[in-house]
Enzyme design. Structure first.
Site, PDB file in Angstrom:
ATOM      1  N   ASP A  91     -16.256   9.305 -10.059  1.00 17.80           N
ATOM      2  CA  ASP A  91     -17.151  10.166  -9.291  1.00 17.80           C
ATOM      3  C   ASP A  91     -17.383   9.636  -7.888  1.00 17.80           C
ATOM      4  O   ASP A  91     -17.163   8.462  -7.600  1.00 17.80           O
ATOM      5  CB  ASP A  91     -18.490  10.339 -10.008  1.00 17.80           C
ATOM      6  CG  ASP A  91     -19.279   9.037 -10.132  1.00 17.80           C
ATOM      7  OD1 ASP A  91     -18.660   8.005 -10.455  1.00 17.80           O
ATOM      8  OD2 ASP A  91     -20.505   9.062  -9.907  1.00 17.80           O
ATOM      9  N   GLU A 186     -20.978   6.977 -12.265  1.00 18.30           N
ATOM     10  CA  GLU A 186     -21.446   5.661 -11.836  1.00 18.30           C
ATOM     11  C   GLU A 186     -22.417   5.777 -10.679  1.00 18.30           C
ATOM     12  O   GLU A 186     -23.399   5.024 -10.587  1.00 18.30           O
ATOM     13  CB  GLU A 186     -20.248   4.794 -11.441  1.00 18.30           C
ATOM     14  CG  GLU A 186     -20.571   3.320 -11.184  1.00 18.30           C
ATOM     15  CD  GLU A 186     -20.891   2.966  -9.744  1.00 18.30           C
ATOM     16  OE1 GLU A 186     -21.180   1.788  -9.468  1.00 18.30           O
ATOM     17  OE2 GLU A 186     -20.874   3.880  -8.870  1.00 18.30           O
TER      18      GLU A 186
END
Length: 422
Positions: A91, A186
């Site tokens: 991400d 994350e």
């Protein structure tokens, strides 16, 4: 080692082309989502990675329902060797748009400021990015000026994938069992919420999510979240004299109590911690302030919480009919508390960097990684450089040559474990 170095001289690195592809896939996570992953589009990259791994011959590669990519490479040595995991997150940060990224390669960088074409007001200046001084002659990748680049952490993803390709093209290069883990979310602090460590099945891990080449990070902040929930007294404003106690004004006065010359992100560095308000919502009747608390010493977080309670109590002396609630929650802890008991995983990483021709530097991260939580979940997991710079901004950049050195470091590290065995 000489054999590996010779193989790298003749190897066609794939990290750059992989990276240029990956950053064009929008994988921004969402801190306000309750789903896992927080955005389904993160799986778009996961599907690409699984397909590429299978094309390379890694049949174990798969994407699970929560957006995690798992893959395994079996050992190619006879002796017993610890299994190691290489991890990166897919991400990108919610702080800056990751949609429609247009990566640009600036070849043979010569120290000039880099003006990004889609918004010439976005300039990557050498004076503001001193690490560029070490990139003379290298090829720098940036975005075009309207988005972040996504080097955090798609550089790490590309470097791990490049290492997998190298191992499969050079089956005589020794390594023990290797696990590959690509995580979602994350950037919103949920990268390990649904990780299956039984499936990872490793004794040591390494996130490839650091900055400057040669950096090895064995220490992170310890982190808590903190909320102040304020219940004020609402009255019709035309008849409020002596009765109304606005929760919005109480919240504002609490924020005004925060020090500006210390204990704040804008006034701290190195090993200094801070108290940082990250959100405020409310009305006259109810308001809520969200903070993040950060320090390298975990015990300091309790002190920070006590300070917030003390400042709030001072404010409430002027609002006798209002009430507050406090909520402090653990987010992650300084991985050094665990890694200090596993010196070999750090020593091996430093040796791998030396074999790649780098001078390793042990660093502390003013932040956290998936490795912070993985370490406390039972997988000691320091952080290795990926070459990412200016995270979460339109000025983000990475060097082609640094990505290649990260791939070399990964390969050397696995060989070191194979050489040393248990």
């Amino acid at each position: 080692m000489t054999s590996i170095l010779q193989k790298f001289k003749n190897y066609s690195f794939s990290s750059t082309q992989r990276f240029l592809t990956y950053v064009q896939i929008d994988t921004q996570s969402d801190p306000n989502s309750s789903s896992s992953p927080t955005t389904e589009k993160q799986k778009d990259l996961g599907k690409v990675l699984v397909e590429e791994l299978k094309q390379l011959g890694v049949e174990s590669a798969h994407l699970d329902e929560y957006g995690y990519v798992y893959a395994h490479l079996p050992s190619n040595v006879f002796q017993k060797v610890p299994s190691i995991c290489f991890c990166a997150h897919m991400d990108t940060s919610p702080d800056c748009s990751g949609k429609g990224v247009k990566p640009i390669v600036h070849p043979n960088y010569q120290g000039q400021d880099i003006v990004l074409p889609d918004d010439p007001s976005v300039v990557i200046r050498l004076t503001e990015h001193p690490d560029l001084a070490e990139q003379i002659g290298h090829d720098i990748i940036t975005a075009s000026g309207t988005t972040l680049l996504g080097a955090d952490n798609k550089a790490g993803v590309a470097e791990i994938m490049d290492a997998v390709q190298f191992w499969l093209q050079h089956p005589d290069v020794p390594h023990g069992p290797i696990s590959i883990l690509f995580t979602p979310d994350e950037e919103v602090g949920r990268g390990t919420d649904h990780v299956d460590l039984n499936k990872v099945n490793a004794q040591f891990g390494y996130t490839i999510d650091g900055e400057k080449r040669g950096h090895l990070e064995n220490e992170t902040f310890s982190a808590d979240g903190f909320k102040i929930k304020i219940s004020g007294v609402s009255q019709h404003p035309g008849f409020a004299k002596g009765r109304m106690e606005s929760a919005i004004k109480i919240a504002s006065e609490i924020i005004a109590k925060l020090p500006k010359d210390h204990l704040s992100p804008e006034s701290t560095e190195k090993l200094e911690g801070f108290i940082h308000p990250v959100g405020i919502t409310g009305s006259v009747e109810y308001a809520e302030i969200e903070f993040i608390l950060r320090d390298f010493k975990t015990e300091k977080l309790s002190t920070f919480g006590e300070l917030l309670q003390s400042w709030t109590s001072e404010v409430l002396q002027s609002y006798p009919n209002s009430k507050v609630e406090f909520e402090q929650t653990e987010q992650y802890r300084n991985m050094h508390e665990v890694l200090v008991h596993h010196p070999k995983c750090l020593e091996n990483a430093m040796e791998a960097m030396r074999r790649a021709g780098l001078q390793p530097e042990m660093q502390s991260i003013r932040g956290g990684t998936d490795g912070s939580r993985l370490t406390f979940m039972g997988l000691p997991c320091p952080n290795i450089f990926a070459g990412e710079h200016a995270f979460h901004s339109k000025q983000e950049w990475v060097s082609v040559q640094d990505m290649q050195k990260a791939t070399e470091t990964i390969v050397h590290l696995a060989s070191i474990y194979a050489e040393k065995g248990t």
